[in-house]
Design a protein around this motif. Sequence first.
Motif, PDB file in Angstrom:
ATOM      1  N   PHE A 110       0.838  -1.204   0.000  1.00 41.82           N
ATOM      2  CA  PHE A 110       0.000   0.000   0.000  1.00 41.82           C
ATOM      3  C   PHE A 110       0.870   1.251   0.000  1.00 41.82           C
ATOM      4  O   PHE A 110       0.500   2.269  -0.593  1.00 41.82           O
ATOM      5  CB  PHE A 110      -0.917  -0.001   1.226  1.00 41.82           C
ATOM      6  CG  PHE A 110      -1.907   1.125   1.234  1.00 41.82           C
ATOM      7  CD1 PHE A 110      -3.003   1.113   0.382  1.00 41.82           C
ATOM      8  CD2 PHE A 110      -1.762   2.211   2.084  1.00 41.82           C
ATOM      9  CE1 PHE A 110      -3.923   2.159   0.364  1.00 41.82           C
ATOM     10  CE2 PHE A 110      -2.673   3.254   2.085  1.00 41.82           C
ATOM     11  CZ  PHE A 110      -3.756   3.218   1.223  1.00 41.82           C
ATOM     12  N   ALA A 111       2.037   1.177   0.673  1.00 44.44           N
ATOM     13  CA  ALA A 111       2.955   2.326   0.673  1.00 44.44           C
ATOM     14  C   ALA A 111       3.411   2.656  -0.742  1.00 44.44           C
ATOM     15  O   ALA A 111       3.708   3.811  -1.054  1.00 44.44           O
ATOM     16  CB  ALA A 111       4.166   2.022   1.550  1.00 44.44           C
ATOM     17  N   ALA A 112       3.461   1.612  -1.597  1.00 45.47           N
ATOM     18  CA  ALA A 112       3.885   1.818  -2.981  1.00 45.47           C
ATOM     19  C   ALA A 112       2.813   2.493  -3.827  1.00 45.47           C
ATOM     20  O   ALA A 112       3.080   2.886  -4.965  1.00 45.47           O
ATOM     21  CB  ALA A 112       4.272   0.483  -3.611  1.00 45.47           C
ATOM     22  N   VAL A 113       1.607   2.626  -3.293  1.00 45.25           N
ATOM     23  CA  VAL A 113       0.552   3.340  -4.025  1.00 45.25           C
ATOM     24  C   VAL A 113      -0.017   4.469  -3.172  1.00 45.25           C
ATOM     25  O   VAL A 113      -1.056   5.036  -3.491  1.00 45.25           O
ATOM     26  CB  VAL A 113      -0.593   2.386  -4.454  1.00 45.25           C
ATOM     27  CG1 VAL A 113      -0.090   1.385  -5.462  1.00 45.25           C
ATOM     28  CG2 VAL A 113      -1.208   1.678  -3.257  1.00 45.25           C
ATOM     29  N   SER A 114       0.660   4.793  -2.074  1.00 45.91           N
ATOM     30  CA  SER A 114       0.158   5.847  -1.196  1.00 45.91           C
ATOM     31  C   SER A 114       1.320   6.503  -0.482  1.00 45.91           C
ATOM     32  O   SER A 114       2.261   5.824  -0.057  1.00 45.91           O
ATOM     33  CB  SER A 114      -0.820   5.272  -0.158  1.00 45.91           C
ATOM     34  OG  SER A 114      -1.124   6.232   0.836  1.00 45.91           O
ATOM     35  N   GLY A 115       1.253   7.816  -0.331  1.00 50.32           N
ATOM     36  CA  GLY A 115       2.314   8.526   0.382  1.00 50.32           C
ATOM     37  C   GLY A 115       1.897   8.973   1.760  1.00 50.32           C
ATOM     38  O   GLY A 115       2.576   9.775   2.387  1.00 50.32           O
ATOM     39  N   ALA A 116       0.768   8.459   2.279  1.00 48.69           N
ATOM     40  CA  ALA A 116       0.229   8.944   3.547  1.00 48.69           C
ATOM     41  C   ALA A 116       0.279   7.860   4.612  1.00 48.69           C
ATOM     42  O   ALA A 116      -0.369   6.820   4.483  1.00 48.69           O
ATOM     43  CB  ALA A 116      -1.203   9.438   3.358  1.00 48.69           C
ATOM     44  N   SER A 117       1.044   8.097   5.671  1.00 50.75           N
ATOM     45  CA  SER A 117       1.202   7.127   6.751  1.00 50.75           C
ATOM     46  C   SER A 117      -0.113   6.875   7.482  1.00 50.75           C
ATOM     47  O   SER A 117      -0.475   5.732   7.759  1.00 50.75           O
ATOM     48  CB  SER A 117       2.262   7.629   7.737  1.00 50.75           C
ATOM     49  OG  SER A 117       2.380   6.778   8.843  1.00 50.75           O
ATOM     50  N   PRO A 158       5.553   6.163  -3.763  1.00 51.36           N
ATOM     51  CA  PRO A 158       5.639   7.615  -3.670  1.00 51.36           C
ATOM     52  C   PRO A 158       5.467   8.104  -2.239  1.00 51.36           C
ATOM     53  O   PRO A 158       4.642   7.576  -1.501  1.00 51.36           O
ATOM     54  CB  PRO A 158       4.444   8.075  -4.529  1.00 51.36           C
ATOM     55  CG  PRO A 158       3.439   6.983  -4.347  1.00 51.36           C
ATOM     56  CD  PRO A 158       4.224   5.706  -4.216  1.00 51.36           C
ATOM     57  N   SER A 159       6.246   9.086  -1.838  1.00 46.57           N
ATOM     58  CA  SER A 159       6.184   9.620  -0.485  1.00 46.57           C
ATOM     59  C   SER A 159       5.927  11.121  -0.525  1.00 46.57           C
ATOM     60  O   SER A 159       6.735  11.877  -1.070  1.00 46.57           O
ATOM     61  CB  SER A 159       7.494   9.349   0.254  1.00 46.57           C
ATOM     62  OG  SER A 159       7.559  10.095   1.454  1.00 46.57           O
ATOM     63  N   ALA A 160       4.809  11.530   0.049  1.00 44.25           N
ATOM     64  CA  ALA A 160       4.473  12.957   0.065  1.00 44.25           C
ATOM     65  C   ALA A 160       5.490  13.749   0.890  1.00 44.25           C
ATOM     66  O   ALA A 160       5.861  14.874   0.528  1.00 44.25           O
ATOM     67  CB  ALA A 160       3.070  13.154   0.631  1.00 44.25           C
TER      68      ALA A 160
END
Length: 432
Positions: A110-117, A158-160
């Motif tokens: 999920f981290a690979a498709v989201s930048g929100a912890s 992606p990481s915001a």
Amino acid sequence: MDPVTIGYLGIAALVLLVILGVPVAFASAFVGIIGISYIRNPSVGEGLAGMIPFANSASYSLSVLPLFVAIGFLAMHAGITTSAYDAARKWVGRAPGGLATATIFASAGFAAVSGASTASTAVFTRLALPEMEKRGYDRAFAAGVVAVGGTLAALIPPSALLVIYGIIVETSVAQLLLAGFLPGILSVVVYLIVITVVVKLRPGLAPVEPAVPMIEKIRALPQVAGVFSVVGVILVGIYMGWMTPTESAGVATAIILLMAMRKRMKLKEFGHGLLDTVQTTAMIFMVIWGVMVFVRFLAFTGLPASVADSVTHLEVPRWVILAAIIVMYLLLGMILDGLGMMLLTLPVVFPSIVALGYDPVWFGILLVKLIEVGVVTPPVGLNCYVVNGIRPDIPLESVFKGVTPFLVGEIVIIGVIVAFPDLILLLPRLMN
């Protein structure tokens, strides 16, 4: 009054307002406008307050932020996350702490498709926590796994946070995203080791899962194909120079949207995904605008340059100063959220880091890792509060208790990042 002294007073006022509960966006903008008006004149303060939001938003590089946010929310509302968790459960369920291990793998996906912890933590609190409870997992341990797994979204592209860091300090966003990949994988490995050790020492925390036939495992692989596609587009596209971060984010968003349509995502769910994206993006930009006004105020005072000059002339090894900065961020992480901590400290800390000769990309990864630790440590461990907010029947103390073993792992990861900077900079250097 000396301008540098005014800068210190401004920082003190900002910290006080944040402690009193004023949102970072409004507190930083207020202090910045008042400070600029005092140093220059009210018309300059008002003029900059009107110009900075547009000047810092009308940027092509910033368009990557809403795209990264959209990827995560569309994946969540389309049920792509559920499929990834199911596949991870089938493949690693037999490992010690199988469902906990699957939760870490799925969180990485999920981290690979989201930048929100916090978004990742919220998803797996609803998805993985009930499954672990149903199988007889210790509730505190399961809650800790979910909270820690959510932190992976801050590093794995992606990481915001990495994008925001790159924009603030004017460092290549592409290099930062590539640099975050290996430390993200390292974090996954360390978390899995922690789970294995804890379960071996206390077998009652996690029962053994039944075996899953190989045919079912193979059938589950297509469920994670989209996640790997997004990772491939972002990393390979940037590394090969085929796409900018914004272009890769656009293509990745299109992939997720196509997957959502294939899963017959309902119009209502699509609307919720877009609404969540707009709300989160607006919040991020509000904070950026406010802090940029404050940064301009600090520039007028000359405080950042003064601090950097003082730090470089200290008669101590530079690693001592770095250690002090790390401790400072660990302490700040107990009282501030990650975005606010980054935006409030970088204007003063970053010039000192550069003056000491540290690589800006490497420091960005270290900083984000320290922020990850902050979101799972008391008293303001934001991810732990998210778990408790969704599941109020699990006391906050139990969530923090479940996180505690992982903090040992976090110290190891921070030590590796500091001791082996070449590991962090390997992919960015190959890109050049």
